[in-house]
Design a protein around this motif. Structure first.
Motif, PDB file in Angstrom:
ATOM      1  N   GLU A  93       0.825  -1.214   0.000  1.00 25.44           N
ATOM      2  CA  GLU A  93       0.000   0.000   0.000  1.00 25.44           C
ATOM      3  C   GLU A  93       0.855   1.258   0.000  1.00 25.44           C
ATOM      4  O   GLU A  93       0.496   2.261  -0.608  1.00 25.44           O
ATOM      5  CB  GLU A  93      -0.874   0.025   1.275  1.00 25.44           C
ATOM      6  N   ARG A  94       1.988   1.178   0.693  1.00 24.69           N
ATOM      7  CA  ARG A  94       2.747   2.418   0.896  1.00 24.69           C
ATOM      8  C   ARG A  94       4.086   2.454   0.152  1.00 24.69           C
ATOM      9  O   ARG A  94       4.907   3.342   0.368  1.00 24.69           O
ATOM     10  CB  ARG A  94       2.959   2.678   2.396  1.00 24.69           C
ATOM     11  N   THR A  95       4.288   1.515  -0.776  1.00 26.82           N
ATOM     12  CA  THR A  95       5.542   1.517  -1.531  1.00 26.82           C
ATOM     13  C   THR A  95       5.664   2.761  -2.420  1.00 26.82           C
ATOM     14  O   THR A  95       4.690   3.173  -3.057  1.00 26.82           O
ATOM     15  CB  THR A  95       5.646   0.267  -2.423  1.00 26.82           C
ATOM     16  N   LEU A  96       6.857   3.311  -2.476  1.00 34.26           N
ATOM     17  CA  LEU A  96       7.154   4.398  -3.414  1.00 34.26           C
ATOM     18  C   LEU A  96       7.995   3.838  -4.565  1.00 34.26           C
ATOM     19  O   LEU A  96       9.002   3.150  -4.330  1.00 34.26           O
ATOM     20  CB  LEU A  96       7.956   5.501  -2.708  1.00 34.26           C
ATOM     21  N   VAL A  97       7.572   4.108  -5.793  1.00 32.50           N
ATOM     22  CA  VAL A  97       8.348   3.697  -6.968  1.00 32.50           C
ATOM     23  C   VAL A  97       9.037   4.932  -7.540  1.00 32.50           C
ATOM     24  O   VAL A  97       8.366   5.901  -7.920  1.00 32.50           O
ATOM     25  CB  VAL A  97       7.453   3.033  -8.032  1.00 32.50           C
ATOM     26  N   LEU A  98      10.359   4.893  -7.574  1.00 28.92           N
ATOM     27  CA  LEU A  98      11.142   6.013  -8.113  1.00 28.92           C
ATOM     28  C   LEU A  98      11.619   5.634  -9.509  1.00 28.92           C
ATOM     29  O   LEU A  98      12.433   4.714  -9.670  1.00 28.92           O
ATOM     30  CB  LEU A  98      12.345   6.294  -7.200  1.00 28.92           C
ATOM     31  N   LEU A  99      11.108   6.326 -10.513  1.00 25.82           N
ATOM     32  CA  LEU A  99      11.452   6.010 -11.905  1.00 25.82           C
ATOM     33  C   LEU A  99      12.631   6.870 -12.350  1.00 25.82           C
ATOM     34  O   LEU A  99      12.458   8.042 -12.692  1.00 25.82           O
ATOM     35  CB  LEU A  99      10.244   6.254 -12.814  1.00 25.82           C
ATOM     36  N   ILE A 100      13.828   6.299 -12.295  1.00 26.79           N
ATOM     37  CA  ILE A 100      14.997   7.022 -12.813  1.00 26.79           C
ATOM     38  C   ILE A 100      15.126   6.627 -14.276  1.00 26.79           C
ATOM     39  O   ILE A 100      15.880   5.733 -14.649  1.00 26.79           O
ATOM     40  CB  ILE A 100      16.281   6.691 -12.030  1.00 26.79           C
ATOM     41  N   GLN A 101      14.302   7.256 -15.083  1.00 21.15           N
ATOM     42  CA  GLN A 101      14.236   6.900 -16.501  1.00 21.15           C
ATOM     43  C   GLN A 101      14.178   8.161 -17.330  1.00 21.15           C
ATOM     44  O   GLN A 101      13.785   9.221 -16.854  1.00 21.15           O
ATOM     45  CB  GLN A 101      12.982   6.053 -16.766  1.00 21.15           C
ATOM     46  N   ASN A 102      14.546   8.016 -18.575  1.00 21.96           N
ATOM     47  CA  ASN A 102      14.590   9.122 -19.515  1.00 21.96           C
ATOM     48  C   ASN A 102      13.211   9.456 -20.061  1.00 21.96           C
ATOM     49  O   ASN A 102      12.383   8.563 -20.206  1.00 21.96           O
ATOM     50  CB  ASN A 102      15.466   8.713 -20.713  1.00 21.96           C
ATOM     51  N   GLY A 103      12.978  10.709 -20.346  1.00 22.43           N
ATOM     52  CA  GLY A 103      11.794  11.055 -21.110  1.00 22.43           C
ATOM     53  C   GLY A 103      10.683  11.695 -20.319  1.00 22.43           C
ATOM     54  O   GLY A 103      10.820  12.008 -19.137  1.00 22.43           O
ATOM     55  N   VAL A 104       9.566  11.875 -21.016  1.00 21.14           N
ATOM     56  CA  VAL A 104       8.393  12.528 -20.448  1.00 21.14           C
ATOM     57  C   VAL A 104       7.188  11.611 -20.656  1.00 21.14           C
ATOM     58  O   VAL A 104       7.010  11.067 -21.738  1.00 21.14           O
ATOM     59  CB  VAL A 104       8.139  13.886 -21.146  1.00 21.14           C
ATOM     60  N   GLY A 105       6.421  11.429 -19.604  1.00 17.85           N
ATOM     61  CA  GLY A 105       5.187  10.656 -19.755  1.00 17.85           C
ATOM     62  C   GLY A 105       5.270   9.239 -19.208  1.00 17.85           C
ATOM     63  O   GLY A 105       4.297   8.497 -19.255  1.00 17.85           O
ATOM     64  N   VAL A 106       6.427   8.873 -18.670  1.00 14.76           N
ATOM     65  CA  VAL A 106       6.590   7.511 -18.139  1.00 14.76           C
ATOM     66  C   VAL A 106       5.637   7.284 -16.972  1.00 14.76           C
ATOM     67  O   VAL A 106       4.965   6.245 -16.898  1.00 14.76           O
ATOM     68  CB  VAL A 106       8.048   7.289 -17.653  1.00 14.76           C
ATOM     69  N   GLU A 107       5.571   8.231 -16.049  1.00 14.04           N
ATOM     70  CA  GLU A 107       4.761   8.058 -14.845  1.00 14.04           C
ATOM     71  C   GLU A 107       3.292   7.826 -15.195  1.00 14.04           C
ATOM     72  O   GLU A 107       2.633   6.959 -14.600  1.00 14.04           O
ATOM     73  CB  GLU A 107       4.892   9.280 -13.925  1.00 14.04           C
TER      74      GLU A 107
END
Lengths: 310, 310
Positions: A93-107
């Motif tokens: 429930e409380r996990t944070l996903v950090l997307l260290i990825q290139n670009g715009v719109g991934v999230e």
């Protein structure tokens, strides 16, 4: 906090390694390097202190990995098709996903696939290279920007920043839209054209038309960023970026490296998505569209086979 | 009527040769082939009747050439910087200059340099190739379209058409704007992208994004043609052109050949001028602008030297 690293390459291996060295509970997902790292450890050669994680908690698949407080995703976005399935078993429930990825719109795409997931964007201003299996070279340090996207628990973000600090990583919270579009300001004008024309950044700026082309694309990114609500992005930032790039040694952007090696290119999030987001916000990026279509054509034509000389 | 041929290559050599064979008074300007043609004649191998002009009136410079009734210019437009100086000694009050050249906007520039000159555009739908010095191969025949641009004397155009007919050349008068833009409908979507991406026409259309790119450029040419007053150009013509190209054998457009061989490309009149003319008429061609900037960058970067692999 317990960490998972999805994609233990130059970026994931470096940040995960630093966290593990600082004593945090870090679980590494590996692909081709799994057996090597399991048997030999993870090695980081750094001007800022080299180290080896001799017995990393290494996995060849997410099956068997425990649910984590923070999942750091450092895959190329070309692998994002499989990301929701990889993330699912790691989330609470409380996990944070950090997307260290290139670009715009991934999230937005990850959120659509995993409704309610708590996401943040990570923007790594750093030079790390994977020089061998489980072997990372770290040559220059910048900060890691962390931008909250859909995390409801500010304490989680603060905790992550504190842990990163304890691991010797300069990290700071930044505005989401500004951070993503700021990076796009460099990525979009340079990655695609350098790939299509087979040129390094210095050469793009060494030709008057190359510079004109970069500036035309830059102007479109600035317009798109504004239309998409990013604040604090303007022409003077673009000017400084061009001057910075002009003073860099000859550089092949990551997409050009992928292009030259016949690997999938990050077209979707470096071009297709941001162009679509801008269009939805009422802003057209036609110069960028041409570059996007060219990159797609290059990738599609690999499948058709090599061009025959005539 | 007395004829001058400026540029005795695949096109100029063929039309000039046919006129000379029919008994007209034809004066040929040659460059690298001058001595060979003076000594050995001009040879045309054609499925439609081969012939040799054994003693052509050949010149290495316009000095010495007589004033003519019709000057046929068949140079690549990349040589047009020197055209006004070449034309000047050949002109009388009533001379007609027929520009059998690629692109849009050539006539306006020649007229600006030589005010009052009588111009017509020639559009050659034909396959001829220079296979050796003074040696032309002719493999397929289409008509030569002649479009009046600034000729005040319709009798002169009629006389030219009659002479061409007598020389076995199917020629017909056509509308100027329509003819130039109709040819641009094929040239602009295919020449530049094939050069930038290093692809033949069949491959451009074999990739979905390649076709999307061609169609985006085609739509801009149609819009530009309309804005510039060309009538009878619409989407259905574009559709037929794409189908025709799809059914052609793999083809390298002339600009791609120039690009591959490191020769100057006809960027000015295939891209820069028509884009500027459309903009003046209130129509923007941003996809085309990107291709134009890329072509310019390719040409400029040749001068900087070859790219170093990284």
């Amino acid at each position: 906090m317990r960490y998972a690293i999805i994609g233990t390459g130059a970026i994931g291996g470096f940040y995960g390694g630093r966290l593990a060295r600082a004593g945090f509970d870090v679980h590494f997902l590996l692909h081709s390097d799994f057996e090597y790292v399991r048997d030999n450890g993870l090695r980081v050669d750094s001007y800022d202190g080299s180290f080896v994680i001799s017995h990393p908690q290494a996995y060849a698949s997410v099956a068997g990995m425990p649910p984590c407080d923070v999942v750091i995703v450092a895959l190329k976005t070309t692998a994002n098709g499989g990301l929701p399935a990889m993330l699912a078993p790691l989330l609470t429930e409380r996990t944070l996903v950090l997307l260290i990825q290139n670009g715009v719109g991934v999230e937005a795409d990850v959120e659509a696939a995993l409704p309610g997931v708590q996401l943040a964007a990570g923007l790594a201003y750093i030079c790390t290279t994977k020089v061998g299996p489980g072997h990372i070279e770290h040559t220059s340090n910048g900060k890691l920007s962390v931008a909250n996207y859909s995390c409801r628990d500010q304490g989680l973000i603060d905790g992550l920043l504190a842990d990163l600090g304890a691991a010797g990583i300069r990290a700071a919270a930044v505005d989401y839209a500004k951070a993503r579009w700021m990076k796009a300001m460099w990525n979009m004008p340079f990655n695609g054209p350098c790939s299509v024309l087979g040129q390094t950044t210095d050469r793009m700026l060494a030709s008057p038309s190359g510079e004109r082309l970069v500036r035309a694309l830059l102007a479109e990114v600035i317009g798109a960023a504004r239309a998409c609500g990013a604040v604090g992005i303007d022409e003077s930032v673009g000017e400084r970026m061009i001057e910075m790039t002009r003073n860099m040694p000859p550089y092949s952007p990551s997409m050009k490296v992928d292009c030259d090696l016949g690997r999938p290119m990050e077209i979707e999030y470096l071009y297709t998505k941001p162009i679509a987001m801008a269009r939805e916000a009422g802003y057209a990026m036609p110069h960028m569209e041409m570059v996007e279509m060219q990159l797609r054509a290059i990738e599609e034509l690999r499948a058709v086979g090599p061009a025959v000389g005539q």
